[in-house]
Scaffold this motif. Structure first.
Motif, PDB file in Angstrom:
ATOM      1  N   LEU A 142      45.173 -32.232  24.126  1.00  0.00           N
ATOM      2  CA  LEU A 142      45.763 -32.279  22.785  1.00  0.00           C
ATOM      3  C   LEU A 142      44.742 -32.691  21.721  1.00  0.00           C
ATOM      4  CD1 LEU A 142      49.130 -34.027  23.752  1.00  0.00           C
ATOM      5  CD2 LEU A 142      48.731 -31.593  23.342  1.00  0.00           C
ATOM      6  N   ILE A 143      43.858 -33.624  22.091  1.00  0.00           N
ATOM      7  CA  ILE A 143      42.843 -34.103  21.134  1.00  0.00           C
ATOM      8  C   ILE A 143      41.480 -34.029  21.821  1.00  0.00           C
ATOM      9  CG2 ILE A 143      42.191 -35.928  19.518  1.00  0.00           C
ATOM     10  CD1 ILE A 143      44.961 -37.081  19.782  1.00  0.00           C
ATOM     11  N   PRO A 144      40.877 -32.862  21.878  1.00  0.00           N
ATOM     12  CA  PRO A 144      39.622 -32.695  22.621  1.00  0.00           C
ATOM     13  C   PRO A 144      38.446 -33.468  22.030  1.00  0.00           C
ATOM     14  CG  PRO A 144      40.172 -30.715  21.372  1.00  0.00           C
ATOM     15  CD  PRO A 144      41.355 -31.612  21.290  1.00  0.00           C
ATOM     16  N   THR A 145      38.478 -33.773  20.754  1.00  0.00           N
ATOM     17  CA  THR A 145      37.338 -34.468  20.142  1.00  0.00           C
ATOM     18  C   THR A 145      37.381 -35.985  20.332  1.00  0.00           C
ATOM     19  OG1 THR A 145      38.509 -34.576  18.022  1.00  0.00           O
ATOM     20  CG2 THR A 145      37.040 -32.691  18.368  1.00  0.00           C
ATOM     21  N   LEU A 146      38.487 -36.504  20.872  1.00  0.00           N
ATOM     22  CA  LEU A 146      38.590 -37.957  21.039  1.00  0.00           C
ATOM     23  C   LEU A 146      37.513 -38.476  21.975  1.00  0.00           C
ATOM     24  CD1 LEU A 146      39.952 -40.643  20.548  1.00  0.00           C
ATOM     25  CD2 LEU A 146      41.646 -40.070  22.327  1.00  0.00           C
ATOM     26  N   ASN A 147      37.230 -37.747  23.049  1.00  0.00           N
ATOM     27  CA  ASN A 147      36.216 -38.194  24.001  1.00  0.00           C
ATOM     28  C   ASN A 147      34.839 -38.262  23.340  1.00  0.00           C
ATOM     29  OD1 ASN A 147      35.336 -38.864  26.777  1.00  0.00           O
ATOM     30  ND2 ASN A 147      34.157 -36.953  26.551  1.00  0.00           N
ATOM     31  N   ALA A 148      34.548 -37.305  22.467  1.00  0.00           N
ATOM     32  CA  ALA A 148      33.261 -37.319  21.764  1.00  0.00           C
ATOM     33  C   ALA A 148      33.169 -38.534  20.844  1.00  0.00           C
ATOM     34  CB  ALA A 148      33.100 -36.033  20.966  1.00  0.00           C
ATOM     35  N   ILE A 149      34.262 -38.866  20.178  1.00  0.00           N
ATOM     36  CA  ILE A 149      34.262 -40.032  19.285  1.00  0.00           C
ATOM     37  C   ILE A 149      34.051 -41.316  20.078  1.00  0.00           C
ATOM     38  CG2 ILE A 149      35.705 -41.427  17.748  1.00  0.00           C
ATOM     39  CD1 ILE A 149      36.971 -38.867  16.755  1.00  0.00           C
ATOM     40  N   VAL A 150      34.682 -41.399  21.247  1.00  0.00           N
ATOM     41  CA  VAL A 150      34.562 -42.601  22.072  1.00  0.00           C
ATOM     42  C   VAL A 150      33.100 -42.886  22.422  1.00  0.00           C
ATOM     43  CG1 VAL A 150      35.074 -43.557  24.353  1.00  0.00           C
ATOM     44  CG2 VAL A 150      36.903 -42.514  22.995  1.00  0.00           C
ATOM     45  N   GLN A 151      32.313 -41.832  22.634  1.00  0.00           N
ATOM     46  CA  GLN A 151      30.901 -42.026  22.980  1.00  0.00           C
ATOM     47  C   GLN A 151      30.149 -42.743  21.845  1.00  0.00           C
ATOM     48  OE1 GLN A 151      30.193 -41.312  26.131  1.00  0.00           O
ATOM     49  NE2 GLN A 151      32.313 -40.556  26.221  1.00  0.00           N
ATOM     50  N   TYR A 152      30.489 -42.411  20.625  1.00  0.00           N
ATOM     51  CA  TYR A 152      29.846 -43.064  19.476  1.00  0.00           C
ATOM     52  C   TYR A 152      30.278 -44.520  19.329  1.00  0.00           C
ATOM     53  CZ  TYR A 152      28.128 -38.563  17.701  1.00  0.00           C
ATOM     54  OH  TYR A 152      27.472 -37.365  17.543  1.00  0.00           O
ATOM     55  N   LEU A 153      31.475 -44.843  19.806  1.00  0.00           N
ATOM     56  CA  LEU A 153      32.021 -46.187  19.618  1.00  0.00           C
ATOM     57  C   LEU A 153      31.742 -47.118  20.789  1.00  0.00           C
ATOM     58  CD1 LEU A 153      35.495 -45.244  18.074  1.00  0.00           C
ATOM     59  CD2 LEU A 153      33.327 -45.719  16.905  1.00  0.00           C
ATOM     60  N   ASP A 154      31.125 -46.593  21.851  1.00  0.00           N
ATOM     61  CA  ASP A 154      30.890 -47.391  23.055  1.00  0.00           C
ATOM     62  C   ASP A 154      29.615 -48.228  22.881  1.00  0.00           C
ATOM     63  OD1 ASP A 154      31.113 -48.463  25.534  1.00  0.00           O
ATOM     64  OD2 ASP A 154      30.575 -46.641  26.644  1.00  0.00           O
ATOM     65  N   LEU A 155      29.689 -49.182  21.966  1.00  0.00           N
ATOM     66  CA  LEU A 155      28.539 -50.020  21.653  1.00  0.00           C
ATOM     67  C   LEU A 155      28.884 -51.506  21.676  1.00  0.00           C
ATOM     68  CD1 LEU A 155      25.587 -50.337  20.618  1.00  0.00           C
ATOM     69  CD2 LEU A 155      26.495 -50.101  18.290  1.00  0.00           C
ATOM     70  N   THR A 156      30.070 -51.868  21.204  1.00  0.00           N
ATOM     71  CA  THR A 156      30.474 -53.273  21.118  1.00  0.00           C
ATOM     72  C   THR A 156      31.984 -53.389  21.330  1.00  0.00           C
ATOM     73  OG1 THR A 156      30.627 -55.176  19.614  1.00  0.00           O
ATOM     74  CG2 THR A 156      30.650 -53.002  18.611  1.00  0.00           C
ATOM     75  N   PRO A 157      32.449 -54.510  21.908  1.00  0.00           N
ATOM     76  CA  PRO A 157      33.893 -54.701  22.066  1.00  0.00           C
ATOM     77  C   PRO A 157      34.622 -54.809  20.734  1.00  0.00           C
ATOM     78  CG  PRO A 157      32.660 -56.191  23.496  1.00  0.00           C
ATOM     79  CD  PRO A 157      31.672 -55.580  22.563  1.00  0.00           C
ATOM     80  N   ASN A 158      33.905 -55.230  19.700  1.00  0.00           N
ATOM     81  CA  ASN A 158      34.540 -55.413  18.391  1.00  0.00           C
ATOM     82  C   ASN A 158      34.624 -54.065  17.666  1.00  0.00           C
ATOM     83  OD1 ASN A 158      35.364 -56.220  15.791  1.00  0.00           O
ATOM     84  ND2 ASN A 158      34.336 -58.195  16.011  1.00  0.00           N
ATOM     85  N   GLN A 159      35.645 -53.290  18.046  1.00  0.00           N
ATOM     86  CA  GLN A 159      35.820 -51.946  17.490  1.00  0.00           C
ATOM     87  C   GLN A 159      36.162 -51.955  16.005  1.00  0.00           C
ATOM     88  OE1 GLN A 159      35.652 -48.635  19.340  1.00  0.00           O
ATOM     89  NE2 GLN A 159      34.206 -50.179  20.074  1.00  0.00           N
ATOM     90  N   GLU A 160      36.883 -52.962  15.578  1.00  0.00           N
ATOM     91  CA  GLU A 160      37.272 -53.023  14.178  1.00  0.00           C
ATOM     92  C   GLU A 160      36.030 -53.136  13.280  1.00  0.00           C
ATOM     93  OE1 GLU A 160      40.362 -55.481  11.245  1.00  0.00           O
ATOM     94  OE2 GLU A 160      39.990 -56.167  13.299  1.00  0.00           O
ATOM     95  N   TYR A 161      35.107 -54.033  13.682  1.00  0.00           N
ATOM     96  CA  TYR A 161      33.885 -54.177  12.884  1.00  0.00           C
ATOM     97  C   TYR A 161      33.057 -52.900  12.934  1.00  0.00           C
ATOM     98  CZ  TYR A 161      29.142 -55.356  11.538  1.00  0.00           C
ATOM     99  OH  TYR A 161      27.916 -55.338  10.933  1.00  0.00           O
ATOM    100  N   LEU A 162      32.882 -52.324  14.123  1.00  0.00           N
ATOM    101  CA  LEU A 162      32.024 -51.158  14.282  1.00  0.00           C
ATOM    102  C   LEU A 162      32.490 -49.983  13.428  1.00  0.00           C
ATOM    103  CD1 LEU A 162      29.676 -49.734  15.649  1.00  0.00           C
ATOM    104  CD2 LEU A 162      31.213 -49.182  17.561  1.00  0.00           C
ATOM    105  N   VAL A 163      33.772 -49.676  13.468  1.00  0.00           N
ATOM    106  CA  VAL A 163      34.301 -48.549  12.693  1.00  0.00           C
ATOM    107  C   VAL A 163      34.173 -48.818  11.197  1.00  0.00           C
ATOM    108  CG1 VAL A 163      36.389 -47.229  12.156  1.00  0.00           C
ATOM    109  CG2 VAL A 163      35.846 -47.802  14.537  1.00  0.00           C
TER     110      VAL A 163
END
Length: 403
Positions: free
Chosen positions: A232-253
């Motif tokens: 349903l959302i094929p690009t979600l996996n690609a986005i996750v790769q960019y966000l896999d840096l820190t547990p604090n997702q709110e700050y990172l985004v």
């Protein structure tokens, strides 16, 4: 000096009196001196003096009249301009010494002749004794340190670049290359990433999954959702790769969104990040350098073809980026990577054909290391990174170097 007439006064009533005025006539000849006419009292001094050189009477006589000693003998009479000039200089010296030694001359600047070049240091001994002097120390202003640091950094960078190319004029283009590269990262990676994050978050809300909002949900929850909702959302996996840096997702985004604004990452801070929820950035959060390096590597991961040796899809990151405490194998000629040797403050080095290229530390270290990585690909690898062209027909990043 037309119209200039200092008054000359006698010291006593019994002495010969001077003529009341000395007048200048600019139109007269400078080679003549008018005749002397004794005063009624018998004084041999001139009633009027014709034109003479301007050096004979100086502008400093514009002050109050000065008292002169009257000559007493015939040998003291002035019969030419030279003797008059000598007399005036002598009286001027005496008067000046009196002024320097007087108690009411409290400031060197109070004397109108203080800056005369013809004076010796002895003339100012009385004034200099009133003040305490000490050696000036070297300026500790930040700007002075910055200028010296910039100069030494440039010289160090020249030495490192000289090992890659003999063209020493390259550094003249470094600022331009850096600006273009920052703009490329912003327009090619950050802006599209932010747009896709907002688009996917909207889709997740419409699907009834408000708990999976990007920037609010944990990275593990997003990874799970990427597997389940991939059709349903094929690009979600690609986005996750960019966000896999820190547990604090709110700050990172939030920080990625801030960096994407302004066209050239104007809010970028190489050794820190942005304020978060009213508190200052701290080392528990990633630096801006770490964020930019991560999204750059992740973008190239997506552009390189899959490799069986790297099933996680991190083809570029696994081969061309190493982070401490891991260390690169500098004995392997095939190792070509960017090595992060320090986390805080961030510092990067380049490893290529058993050589370590360590560019100066500081705010441009990461960008200049990345630029050297790309420059080597352009000049020594024919623009190819493996099977991928980084030029116009591929990733299209090498344009920043021009022709």
């Amino acid at each position: 000096m037309a119209g200039y007439s200092p008054q000359l006064q006698a010291l006593s009533n019994n002495s010969a009196s001077y003529s009341s005025n000395i007048t200048y006539s600019p139109s007269s000849s400078y080679s003549k001196v008018s005749s002397f006419s004794p005063s009624p009292s018998g004084s041999p001094y001139p009633a009027s003096i014709g034109p003479m050189e301007s050096g004979g009477l100086r502008s400093r006589y514009r002050s109050s009249p000065i008292l002169y000693n009257s000559p007493t003998g015939k040998e003291d009479y002035m019969t030419d301009l030279k003797s008059l000039d000598t007399f005036l200089r002598s009286e001027e010296e005496k008067q000046h010494r009196v002024q320097l030694g007087s108690s009411d001359s409290s400031s060197p600047s109070s004397s109108p002749t203080f800056w005369n070049y013809s004076r010796s240091m002895g003339d100012y001994a009385q004034i200099l004794r009133k003040f305490q002097y000490q050696l000036a120390c070297r300026s500790q202003a930040p700007s002075a340190h910055k200028d010296e640091a910039d100069l030494s950094s440039k010289q160090a960078a020249e030495e490192v670049w000289a090992r890659v190319t003999m063209n020493r004029q390259l550094l003249d283009h470094m600022d331009s290359w850096t600006a273009k590269f920052r703009n490329w990262i912003n327009e090619t990676i950050l802006v599209p990433l932010v747009q896709e994050i907002e688009s996917v978050s909207t889709q997740l809300r419409r699907m009834g999954c408000p708990e999976l909002q990007i920037g609010e949900a944990s990275i593990s929850s997003l990874k799970q959702a990427a597997l389940v909702k991939a059709p349903l959302i094929p690009t979600l996996n690609a986005i996750v790769q960019y966000l896999d840096l820190t547990p604090n997702q709110e700050y990172l985004v939030e920080r990625i969104k801030e960096l994407s604004q302004g066209g050239c990452m104007s809010s970028f801070r190489w050794n820190r990040g942005g304020d978060f929820k009213g508190r200052k950035w701290d080392t528990d959060l990633p630096t801006d350098s770490a964020i930019i390096m991560h999204v750059f590597c992740t973008y190239l991961d997506s552009r390189l073809p899959p490799h069986p040796k790297y099933p996680d899809g991190k083809t570029f990151t696994s081969q061309h980026f190493i982070q401490t405490p891991d260390k690169p194998d500098t004995s392997n000629e095939n190792v070509f990577c960017i090595y992060q040797s320090s986390i805080n403050p961030p510092h990067y080095e380049l490893i290529y054909q058993r050589h370590v290229y360590n560019l100066p530390k500081g705010r441009n270290n990461m960008f200049h290391t990345m630029l050297m990585f790309l420059y080597i690909i352009k000049t020594k690898e024919s623009g190819m990174l493996g099977r991928v062209n980084l030029g116009l027909s591929g990733v299209n990043v090498l344009w920043i170097f021009g022709e």
